[in-house]
Motif scaffolding. Structure first.
Motif, PDB file in Angstrom:
ATOM      1  N   ASP A 140     -70.343  42.759  55.102  1.00 38.76           N
ATOM      2  CA  ASP A 140     -69.155  42.488  55.910  1.00 38.76           C
ATOM      3  C   ASP A 140     -69.052  40.984  56.128  1.00 38.76           C
ATOM      4  N   HIS A 141     -68.006  40.569  56.785  1.00 42.33           N
ATOM      5  CA  HIS A 141     -67.756  39.144  56.985  1.00 42.33           C
ATOM      6  C   HIS A 141     -68.010  38.712  58.420  1.00 42.33           C
ATOM      7  N   GLY A 142     -68.671  39.534  59.195  1.00 43.76           N
ATOM      8  CA  GLY A 142     -68.950  39.201  60.587  1.00 43.76           C
ATOM      9  C   GLY A 142     -70.050  38.154  60.713  1.00 43.76           C
ATOM     10  N   ALA A 143     -70.107  37.557  61.875  1.00 47.24           N
ATOM     11  CA  ALA A 143     -71.135  36.541  62.146  1.00 47.24           C
ATOM     12  C   ALA A 143     -72.461  37.200  62.471  1.00 47.24           C
ATOM     13  N   GLY A 144     -73.540  36.538  62.084  1.00 50.45           N
ATOM     14  CA  GLY A 144     -74.869  37.041  62.425  1.00 50.45           C
ATOM     15  C   GLY A 144     -75.243  36.725  63.862  1.00 50.45           C
ATOM     16  N   MET A 145     -74.619  35.721  64.435  1.00 52.97           N
ATOM     17  CA  MET A 145     -74.871  35.348  65.828  1.00 52.97           C
ATOM     18  C   MET A 145     -73.657  34.602  66.351  1.00 52.97           C
ATOM     19  N   ILE A 146     -73.351  34.802  67.628  1.00 50.86           N
ATOM     20  CA  ILE A 146     -72.251  34.109  68.290  1.00 50.86           C
ATOM     21  C   ILE A 146     -72.789  33.510  69.580  1.00 50.86           C
ATOM     22  N   GLY A 147     -72.363  32.289  69.904  1.00 55.55           N
ATOM     23  CA  GLY A 147     -72.832  31.679  71.142  1.00 55.55           C
ATOM     24  C   GLY A 147     -71.917  30.556  71.589  1.00 55.55           C
ATOM     25  N   THR A 148     -72.203  30.010  72.755  1.00 56.67           N
ATOM     26  CA  THR A 148     -71.481  28.850  73.271  1.00 56.67           C
ATOM     27  C   THR A 148     -72.477  27.847  73.822  1.00 56.67           C
ATOM     28  N   VAL A 149     -72.108  26.583  73.774  1.00 60.48           N
ATOM     29  CA  VAL A 149     -72.899  25.524  74.393  1.00 60.48           C
ATOM     30  C   VAL A 149     -71.927  24.588  75.093  1.00 60.48           C
ATOM     31  N   GLU A 150     -72.281  24.186  76.310  1.00 58.00           N
ATOM     32  CA  GLU A 150     -71.420  23.301  77.086  1.00 58.00           C
ATOM     33  C   GLU A 150     -71.698  21.841  76.711  1.00 58.00           C
ATOM     34  N   PHE A 151     -70.657  20.999  76.824  1.00 60.88           N
ATOM     35  CA  PHE A 151     -70.821  19.595  76.478  1.00 60.88           C
ATOM     36  C   PHE A 151     -69.777  18.761  77.213  1.00 60.88           C
ATOM     37  N   ASN A 152     -69.967  17.474  77.195  1.00 64.27           N
ATOM     38  CA  ASN A 152     -68.937  16.527  77.619  1.00 64.27           C
ATOM     39  C   ASN A 152     -69.126  15.246  76.824  1.00 64.27           C
ATOM     40  N   SER A 153     -68.216  14.315  76.981  1.00 63.49           N
ATOM     41  CA  SER A 153     -68.384  12.982  76.387  1.00 63.49           C
ATOM     42  C   SER A 153     -68.106  11.962  77.484  1.00 63.49           C
ATOM     43  N   SER A 154     -68.748  10.804  77.388  1.00 66.99           N
ATOM     44  CA  SER A 154     -68.661   9.883  78.526  1.00 66.99           C
ATOM     45  C   SER A 154     -69.041   8.467  78.132  1.00 66.99           C
ATOM     46  N   THR A 155     -68.569   7.522  78.925  1.00 72.12           N
ATOM     47  CA  THR A 155     -69.078   6.153  78.907  1.00 72.12           C
ATOM     48  C   THR A 155     -69.924   5.996  80.163  1.00 72.12           C
ATOM     49  N   LEU A 156     -71.208   5.762  79.978  1.00 73.18           N
ATOM     50  CA  LEU A 156     -72.166   5.760  81.078  1.00 73.18           C
ATOM     51  C   LEU A 156     -72.504   4.345  81.540  1.00 73.18           C
ATOM     52  N   TYR A 157     -72.675   4.204  82.854  1.00 70.57           N
ATOM     53  CA  TYR A 157     -73.282   2.994  83.410  1.00 70.57           C
ATOM     54  C   TYR A 157     -74.742   3.332  83.702  1.00 70.57           C
ATOM     55  N   ARG A 158     -75.640   2.599  83.067  1.00 77.78           N
ATOM     56  CA  ARG A 158     -77.078   2.808  83.248  1.00 77.78           C
ATOM     57  C   ARG A 158     -77.672   1.578  83.926  1.00 77.78           C
ATOM     58  N   TYR A 159     -78.612   1.810  84.826  1.00 77.89           N
ATOM     59  CA  TYR A 159     -79.207   0.693  85.576  1.00 77.89           C
ATOM     60  C   TYR A 159     -80.702   0.939  85.778  1.00 77.89           C
ATOM     61  N   ALA A 160     -81.466  -0.110  85.587  1.00 81.49           N
ATOM     62  CA  ALA A 160     -82.892  -0.087  85.905  1.00 81.49           C
ATOM     63  C   ALA A 160     -83.293  -1.477  86.369  1.00 81.49           C
ATOM     64  N   VAL A 161     -84.343  -1.557  87.164  1.00 82.51           N
ATOM     65  CA  VAL A 161     -84.837  -2.854  87.621  1.00 82.51           C
ATOM     66  C   VAL A 161     -86.347  -2.892  87.456  1.00 82.51           C
ATOM     67  N   LEU A 162     -86.830  -3.998  86.917  1.00 74.67           N
ATOM     68  CA  LEU A 162     -88.259  -4.229  86.709  1.00 74.67           C
ATOM     69  C   LEU A 162     -88.725  -5.323  87.647  1.00 74.67           C
ATOM     70  N   GLY A 163     -89.687  -5.005  88.500  1.00 72.92           N
ATOM     71  CA  GLY A 163     -90.321  -6.006  89.351  1.00 72.92           C
ATOM     72  C   GLY A 163     -91.465  -6.646  88.578  1.00 72.92           C
ATOM     73  N   VAL A 164     -91.219  -7.823  88.032  1.00 71.26           N
ATOM     74  CA  VAL A 164     -92.237  -8.475  87.198  1.00 71.26           C
ATOM     75  C   VAL A 164     -93.488  -8.786  88.025  1.00 71.26           C
ATOM     76  N   HIS A 165     -93.311  -9.107  89.306  1.00 71.13           N
ATOM     77  CA  HIS A 165     -94.442  -9.394  90.177  1.00 71.13           C
ATOM     78  C   HIS A 165     -95.341  -8.166  90.338  1.00 71.13           C
ATOM     79  N   GLN A 166     -94.739  -6.977  90.470  1.00 70.68           N
ATOM     80  CA  GLN A 166     -95.530  -5.746  90.583  1.00 70.68           C
ATOM     81  C   GLN A 166     -96.191  -5.415  89.252  1.00 70.68           C
ATOM     82  N   LEU A 167     -95.482  -5.630  88.168  1.00 66.50           N
ATOM     83  CA  LEU A 167     -96.058  -5.389  86.844  1.00 66.50           C
ATOM     84  C   LEU A 167     -97.262  -6.288  86.625  1.00 66.50           C
ATOM     85  N   ARG A 168     -97.145  -7.557  87.034  1.00 64.74           N
ATOM     86  CA  ARG A 168     -98.266  -8.495  86.913  1.00 64.74           C
ATOM     87  C   ARG A 168     -99.470  -7.995  87.706  1.00 64.74           C
ATOM     88  N   ASP A 169     -99.236  -7.514  88.925  1.00 64.31           N
ATOM     89  CA  ASP A 169    -100.334  -7.015  89.750  1.00 64.31           C
ATOM     90  C   ASP A 169    -100.975  -5.776  89.138  1.00 64.31           C
TER      91      ASP A 169
END
Length: 392
Positions: free
Chosen positions: A219-248
């Motif tokens: 037959d021409h039926g599918a062997g499996m059917i499913g759904t997956v949720e998604f979105n698309s986006s432009t992200l703002y990412r932020y991180a901060v490195l304390g060099v003084h703490q890293l040195r310690d």
């Protein structure tokens, strides 16, 4: 006198195509409401792990860290290795017994379900396990032959806690460690990572998919059917490195300098891997902005409290908003960054004025290396206009 501080902030704008890089317990892409609008979100934990994995690719395996409940198993494996391979040449039973005895001074609670595992994940360096083996001083077989009482007495003479509280690998020095059972093993993180948020409102969509049974000719039926949720986006990412703490945390200036640059590189290039095979969402940032400060870090997500509408493109509008917010925060609060370094693709007078000229990413890393090195040597990175005047 107050200990001098140096913060390296990383601000990134990055667009993702349809994807589901970080999902909740129902499979939905993580979200958050910000500025009254629903935004795409990638948790800080997801991006920290992606950064750790990317960072580990840049260093030899022996210098890497691991986070696991199986510290006893890993230590026993080292003890069972031949002596010419850095081990102690013990039998499996001897290695298991000695590993258990060596870890007992740490007071780490065992899992209620699995005796060979700890109750929680431990973050440590592979070299730190080698240091535990080194404490035995070639006496592993001798100690393994002792009675339980005598073995416990001998282990108490060894600096087990010291071996795991010093000589941290860069990953532990960056992301920190908390051990509730033994605060002496705690390491203050030198990095903070924010949840990534879309600069605009988003809505979740569904991908309906089918899989075909290649051997089904009836037959021409599918062997499996499913759904997956998604979105698309432009992200703002932020991180901060304390060099003084890293040195310690690391204690060595050269290692601190190299680790700071590698972290920025890894954070910029990393990507969480949720549903990666389904969406192939590997992208690189539109913009990487570094701001160096000696006062206090400033997350500029407030630039997007009013969602970007994308009339002329989400990425370009987001970059302009970020440039305006950096200037506004500096003018209003008076804490302008000491230096800015940026890599971006869209040329705009406002962006150039706020961030300086665009540098290739390798050049940006080289400049950061020089600036961190200057600070570690006791100097202070000169403001950009001072440096430019000196080179004319």
């Amino acid at each position: 006198m107050t200990q001098p501080r140096l913060f390296v902030e990383i601000h990134i704008l990055q667009s993702l195509p349809p994807s589901n890089v970080n999902r909740d317990d129902s499979g939905t892409p993580k979200q958050a409401v910000f500025g009254g609008a629903r935004r795409a979100r990638v948790s800080s934990q997801a991006w920290k792990r992606a950064t750790r994995m990317e960072y580990a690719r840049q260093v030899p395996e022996a210098d890497q860290a691991t986070r696991t409940k199986r510290i006893a198993t890993l230590l026993a494996q080292r003890l069972a290795r031949p002596t010419d391979d850095g081990g102690a040449g013990l039998s499996e039973d001897q290695a298991d017994r000695l590993a258990t005895a060596l870890l007992e001074p740490l007071g780490i609670a065992k899992s209620a379900k699995k005796e060979d595992q700890s109750a929680y994940l431990l973050f440590f360096g592979k070299k730190q396990l080698d240091a535990l083996v080194g404490l035995l001083g070639g006496r592993a077989a001798e100690l393994a032959a002792l009675t339980d009482g005598d073995l416990k007495t001998e282990v108490k003479k060894l600096s087990v806690v010291h071996a795991l509280s010093t000589g941290h690998p860069a990953e532990v020095a960056l992301f920190g460690r908390m051990v509730a059972d033994l605060p002496a093993l705690n390491v203050d993180a030198s990095v903070q990572v924010a949840h990534a948020l879309s600069t605009h409102s988003v809505r979740t969509e569904f991908d309906y998919y089918t899989a075909v049974d290649d051997e089904n000719t009836e037959d021409h039926g599918a062997g499996m059917i499913g759904t997956v949720e998604f979105n698309s986006s432009t992200l703002y990412r932020y991180a901060v490195l304390g060099v003084h703490q890293l040195r310690d945390n690391l204690s060595h200036a050269d290692e601190t300098r190299a680790t700071a640059v590698r972290f920025v590189d890894a954070f910029a290039r990393s990507m969480p891997t949720g549903h990666q095979n389904s969406f192939a969402h590997r992208t690189l940032p539109h913009l990487v902005l570094l701001t160096l400060r000696t006062d206090q870090p400033v997350n500029l997500v407030s630039a997007y409290e009013e969602p970007v509408t994308g009339i002329t493109g989400l990425a370009s509008e987001s970059a302009l908003r970020l440039a305006e917010e950096l200037k506004t925060v500096g003018d209003t609060w008076g804490n302008k960054p000491l230096r800015t370094l940026a890599t971006y693709t869209a040329e705009d007078d406002k962006i150039v004025e706020a961030f300086g000229p665009s540098l290739s990413f390798p050049t940006l890393l080289d400049r950061l290396d020089d600036l961190v090195g200057t600070w570690l040597d006791g100097g202070e990175p000169a403001p950009a206009d001072t440096e430019e005047a000196a080179t004319r």
